[in-house]
Structures are given as structure tokens and as C-alpha cells.
Scaffold this motif. Structure first.
Motif, PDB file in Angstrom:
ATOM      1  N   MET A  16       0.828  -1.204   0.000  1.00  0.00           N
ATOM      2  CA  MET A  16       0.000   0.000   0.000  1.00  0.00           C
ATOM      3  C   MET A  16       0.863   1.254   0.000  1.00  0.00           C
ATOM      4  O   MET A  16       0.592   2.214  -0.722  1.00  0.00           O
ATOM      5  N   ALA A  17       1.930   1.252   0.792  1.00  0.00           N
ATOM      6  CA  ALA A  17       2.791   2.434   0.897  1.00  0.00           C
ATOM      7  C   ALA A  17       3.442   2.776  -0.438  1.00  0.00           C
ATOM      8  O   ALA A  17       3.572   3.953  -0.790  1.00  0.00           O
ATOM      9  N   GLY A  18       3.856   1.770  -1.200  1.00  0.00           N
ATOM     10  CA  GLY A  18       4.469   2.045  -2.485  1.00  0.00           C
ATOM     11  C   GLY A  18       3.541   2.804  -3.419  1.00  0.00           C
ATOM     12  O   GLY A  18       3.954   3.723  -4.134  1.00  0.00           O
ATOM     13  N   VAL A  19       2.266   2.438  -3.383  1.00  0.00           N
ATOM     14  CA  VAL A  19       1.286   3.107  -4.239  1.00  0.00           C
ATOM     15  C   VAL A  19       1.007   4.521  -3.747  1.00  0.00           C
ATOM     16  O   VAL A  19       0.910   5.465  -4.538  1.00  0.00           O
ATOM     17  N   THR A  20       0.886   4.703  -2.430  1.00  0.00           N
ATOM     18  CA  THR A  20       0.580   6.036  -1.909  1.00  0.00           C
ATOM     19  C   THR A  20       1.764   6.996  -2.056  1.00  0.00           C
ATOM     20  O   THR A  20       1.569   8.201  -2.179  1.00  0.00           O
ATOM     21  N   ILE A  21       2.990   6.463  -2.067  1.00  0.00           N
ATOM     22  CA  ILE A  21       4.150   7.324  -2.358  1.00  0.00           C
ATOM     23  C   ILE A  21       4.016   7.912  -3.759  1.00  0.00           C
ATOM     24  O   ILE A  21       4.246   9.109  -3.984  1.00  0.00           O
ATOM     25  N   LEU A 230       3.599   2.623   6.257  1.00  0.00           N
ATOM     26  CA  LEU A 230       5.005   2.288   6.462  1.00  0.00           C
ATOM     27  C   LEU A 230       5.295   1.981   7.922  1.00  0.00           C
ATOM     28  O   LEU A 230       6.048   1.052   8.237  1.00  0.00           O
ATOM     29  N   SER A 231       4.694   2.754   8.820  1.00  0.00           N
ATOM     30  CA  SER A 231       4.903   2.523  10.253  1.00  0.00           C
ATOM     31  C   SER A 231       4.327   1.176  10.668  1.00  0.00           C
ATOM     32  O   SER A 231       4.949   0.431  11.437  1.00  0.00           O
ATOM     33  N   GLY A 232       3.138   0.861  10.154  1.00  0.00           N
ATOM     34  CA  GLY A 232       2.559  -0.447  10.444  1.00  0.00           C
ATOM     35  C   GLY A 232       3.421  -1.577   9.926  1.00  0.00           C
ATOM     36  O   GLY A 232       3.627  -2.590  10.609  1.00  0.00           O
ATOM     37  N   GLY A 233       3.962  -1.412   8.704  1.00  0.00           N
ATOM     38  CA  GLY A 233       4.856  -2.432   8.154  1.00  0.00           C
ATOM     39  C   GLY A 233       6.116  -2.593   8.965  1.00  0.00           C
ATOM     40  O   GLY A 233       6.584  -3.716   9.206  1.00  0.00           O
ATOM     41  N   GLN A 234       6.677  -1.468   9.433  1.00  0.00           N
ATOM     42  CA  GLN A 234       7.896  -1.519  10.237  1.00  0.00           C
ATOM     43  C   GLN A 234       7.667  -2.285  11.534  1.00  0.00           C
ATOM     44  O   GLN A 234       8.462  -3.140  11.937  1.00  0.00           O
ATOM     45  N   LEU A 235       6.546  -1.979  12.211  1.00  0.00           N
ATOM     46  CA  LEU A 235       6.238  -2.657  13.479  1.00  0.00           C
ATOM     47  C   LEU A 235       5.990  -4.141  13.258  1.00  0.00           C
ATOM     48  O   LEU A 235       6.459  -4.984  14.034  1.00  0.00           O
ATOM     49  N   PHE A 262      -2.042  -5.123  -7.355  1.00  0.00           N
ATOM     50  CA  PHE A 262      -3.494  -5.017  -7.211  1.00  0.00           C
ATOM     51  C   PHE A 262      -3.913  -3.617  -6.772  1.00  0.00           C
ATOM     52  O   PHE A 262      -4.817  -3.004  -7.342  1.00  0.00           O
ATOM     53  N   LEU A 263      -3.261  -3.095  -5.744  1.00  0.00           N
ATOM     54  CA  LEU A 263      -3.624  -1.779  -5.229  1.00  0.00           C
ATOM     55  C   LEU A 263      -3.276  -0.687  -6.236  1.00  0.00           C
ATOM     56  O   LEU A 263      -4.006   0.302  -6.371  1.00  0.00           O
ATOM     57  N   GLY A 264      -2.145  -0.852  -6.934  1.00  0.00           N
ATOM     58  CA  GLY A 264      -1.764   0.127  -7.940  1.00  0.00           C
ATOM     59  C   GLY A 264      -2.753   0.176  -9.089  1.00  0.00           C
ATOM     60  O   GLY A 264      -3.054   1.252  -9.619  1.00  0.00           O
ATOM     61  N   HIS A 265      -3.275  -0.980  -9.472  1.00  0.00           N
ATOM     62  CA  HIS A 265      -4.270  -1.020 -10.536  1.00  0.00           C
ATOM     63  C   HIS A 265      -5.522  -0.247 -10.118  1.00  0.00           C
ATOM     64  O   HIS A 265      -6.129   0.469 -10.922  1.00  0.00           O
ATOM     65  N   ALA A 266      -5.886  -0.369  -8.843  1.00  0.00           N
ATOM     66  CA  ALA A 266      -7.086   0.304  -8.352  1.00  0.00           C
ATOM     67  C   ALA A 266      -6.892   1.813  -8.207  1.00  0.00           C
ATOM     68  O   ALA A 266      -7.793   2.595  -8.500  1.00  0.00           O
ATOM     69  N   LEU A 267      -5.708   2.237  -7.775  1.00  0.00           N
ATOM     70  CA  LEU A 267      -5.495   3.646  -7.451  1.00  0.00           C
ATOM     71  C   LEU A 267      -4.772   4.435  -8.531  1.00  0.00           C
ATOM     72  O   LEU A 267      -4.967   5.652  -8.648  1.00  0.00           O
ATOM     73  N   LEU A 268      -3.917   3.770  -9.315  1.00  0.00           N
ATOM     74  CA  LEU A 268      -3.123   4.481 -10.316  1.00  0.00           C
ATOM     75  C   LEU A 268      -3.595   4.223 -11.735  1.00  0.00           C
ATOM     76  O   LEU A 268      -3.316   5.008 -12.632  1.00  0.00           O
ATOM     77  N   GLY A 269      -4.263   3.100 -11.950  1.00  0.00           N
ATOM     78  CA  GLY A 269      -4.688   2.764 -13.300  1.00  0.00           C
ATOM     79  C   GLY A 269      -3.718   1.830 -13.986  1.00  0.00           C
ATOM     80  O   GLY A 269      -2.541   1.779 -13.678  1.00  0.00           O
ATOM     81  N   ARG A 270      -4.193   1.088 -14.965  1.00  0.00           N
ATOM     82  CA  ARG A 270      -3.387   0.061 -15.630  1.00  0.00           C
ATOM     83  C   ARG A 270      -2.173   0.644 -16.345  1.00  0.00           C
ATOM     84  O   ARG A 270      -1.091   0.074 -16.319  1.00  0.00           O
TER      85      ARG A 270
END
Length: 294
Positions: A16-21, A230-235, A262-270
Motif C-alpha cells: 500500500m505504501a508504495g502506491v501512496t508514495i 510504512l509505520s505499520g509495516g515496520q512494526l 493489485f492496489l496500484g491497478h485500483a489507485l493508479l490505473g493500468r
């Protein structure tokens, strides 16, 4: 939850963090929220430590705590500062999926590092899994899509560097947790070290006011969402390292590639995420992960 479960949850958060970055880049005026992410990690881990931590602050003053605390500080520098910064810059240059694939090199680098620091000897299944990860990345790199060759080269270099930094941090965290088994405390120490370093470097460098402003200015919704995930992933990674090996934790992150796709397809487009050429590399990464689960 088991160590493998925490490792898989960390992969979801990092996907998720990669897409939101990538989403936050369009509104970024400073560091795109790198400093904010470290600050949120410090707050979350510090609060969790106070609520259910197994170690008191006074225990850190004991002579036998010096080396593990130093390991947590070093792990924080490699992951919170160097690992995150290079991950952000790579994501901006080559996109979240390619960056996620390059982060799968982390277990490859973790193999020799864990052997040297922790004396962990990998099994043949682990070695085969790492080989499949390398094949997946080579397949993806063989078909670059960005126009700017300079941006591609810089992005790949940043992505590989991020994998190296995270591999070092995994081994150092595991070393510290073997001696002080308190994941929240270890995360907090590393995040605090990262905060102090980033602010100190900005304040003592040229044009300190502008450099400090660059750290604080990005606080949009995508920057906050990135910081939280990212914080959740780190913990989750810290808790995973309490009950399973460095290489298993690093390689289970291979599923991050699928989550990012999957998340990138939903938020960024194909068209932005390049779906057509991700499935074979992601499948190979997933098979490598399955080998570690046997």
C-alpha cells in the motif's frame, strides 16, 4: 499471530505504501513525506512500547544493554533514513511495482549478512527461493518502459541500494531482539535515531531553514497514509523477527509485489502500473515465498 503472519501483514502495508508514495508525489513540495513517516513510526512504536512493552527505560542503562541498543540505533539509520529515502526516490523514478520487485533483493543480500552477523545458515529451499526472486527481477528489468534513461538508471540504483539497507537493518534488528526481545522498543529507538539524524543534518547543513522546511512541509492525505502504512509495516516486521529468521521475514515480503500490483491497478490505473509485465515476475516471487513456507 505467528511470525509469518506478521511478515505477510508487513508486506500488505508496504505494498500500500508504495502506491501512496506515487500518489503523493504530485503534491509534494519537500521530501514527499519521508520525515513524516519516521515521525509517525516513532509515535506509534513509542505508544505501543508504553502500553505493552516488556522493557523499562531504566533497563536500557544497564551495561549489557549497550550493544543491543546500538544495534537498534544502527538498524534505524539503515531502515528509517537510508532505506526509506532511497525507497521513496526509487518509487518516484521507476514506479511502485518495479521498486517493490527490487526490494525482493533484500533476502538475497540478507543471506550473507545474516550468516556473518547471526550465523544463520540458509537451507537449499531458501537459496532456491532467492534465485527465483533474482530471475523475477531480471525479467522485469529486461523490459523497461520509462522514456528517460537517466531516470531509469537512477531509479534502479536507488531501488537496489534500498534493498541493501533493509537487509542490513533486518540482521541488526534480529541481533538486538535476541538480547532485548521488545519489538516496539526497538522500533522506537531506531525511529528516534532517524528523527534526530534527519533534523540535525538539515539544521547543520547549508540553508538550514529551507532544509528543515522541506522535512515538515508535506502533510497531505497521501503523505499521512504512506506514513501510517510504512509505520505499520515496520512494526509488523519487528514482531515477525521475534519468532522467525531474518531470511524468512525478508523473503515473505515477496508478496508485497502482488499487493502493490493489485492496489496500484485500483489507485493508479493500468497504464501507470504496467500490469501486463508484472504477473510472471510476481508469480516467480510468490513461488520463492512458498518454498520458505514448507
Amino acid at each position: 499471530m505467528s511470525g509469518q503472519g506478521f511478515a505477510l501483514l508487513a508486506a500488505l502495508f508496504y505494498g500500500m505504501a508504495g502506491v501512496t508514495i506515487a500518489k503523493g508525489r504530485s503534491t509534494a513540495r519537500g521530501d514527499n513525506g519521508v520525515f513524516l513517516s519516521v515521525l509517525v513510526t516513532a509515535c506509534m512504536s513509542g505508544g505501543l512500547w508504553r502500553l505493552q512493552g516488556q522493557t523499562d527505560a531504566s533497563d536500557l542503562l544497564a551495561s549489557d544493554a549497550l550493544i543491543p541498543v546500538a544495534a537498534f540505533i544502527a538498524a534505524g539509520m539503515f531502515s528509517m533514513v537510508m532505506g526509506r529515502t532511497t525507497m521513496y526516490r526509487a518509487t518516484e523514478q521507476i514506479g511502485p511495482v518495479a521498486t517493490s520487485l527490487l526490494r525482493r533483493l533484500t533476502p538475497v543480500f540478507a543471506l550473507p549478512i545474516a550468516f556473518l552477523i547471526l550465523a544463520e545458515v540458509p537451507t537449499w529451499g531458501t537459496v532456491l527461493g532467492a534465485a527465483l526472486v533474482i530471475c523475477a527481477i531480471l525479467i522485469h528489468i529486461g523490459r523497461p518502459t520509462l522514456v528517460s534513461k537517466g531516470a531509469v538508471d537512477a531509479g534502479w540504483a536507488m531501488g537496489v541500494a534500498s534493498a541493501v539497507f533493509y537487509a542490513l537493518s533486518y540482521a541488526l534488528r534480529s541481533y538486538g531482539l535476541d538480547r532485548i526481545p521488545d519489538a516496539a522498543m526497538g522500533t522506537f529507538i531506531g525511529a528516534l535515531a532517524g528523527l534526530l539524524w534527519m533534523q540535525g543534518a538539515a539544521a547543520l547543513g547549508p540553508k538550514p531553514r529551507a532544509r528543515l522546511h522541506r522535512l515538515y512541509v508535506d502533510q497531505g492525505r497521501w503523505h499521512w497514509l504512506t506514513a501510517i502504512t510504512l509505520s505499520g509495516g515496520q512494526l509488523c516486521q519487528f514482531f515477525a523477527l521475534k519468532s522467525t529468521s531474518v531470511v524468512v521475514v525478508a523473503t515473505l515480503g515477496s508478496l508485497e509485489v502482488l499487493f502493490t500490483a493489485f492496489l496500484g491497478h485500483a489507485l493508479l490505473g493500468r497504464t501507470r502500473i504496467g500490469q501486463a509485465r508484472i504477473w510472471l515476475p510476481a508469480g516467480l516471487a510468490a513461488i520463492g515465498t512458498a518454498l520458505l513456507m514448507l
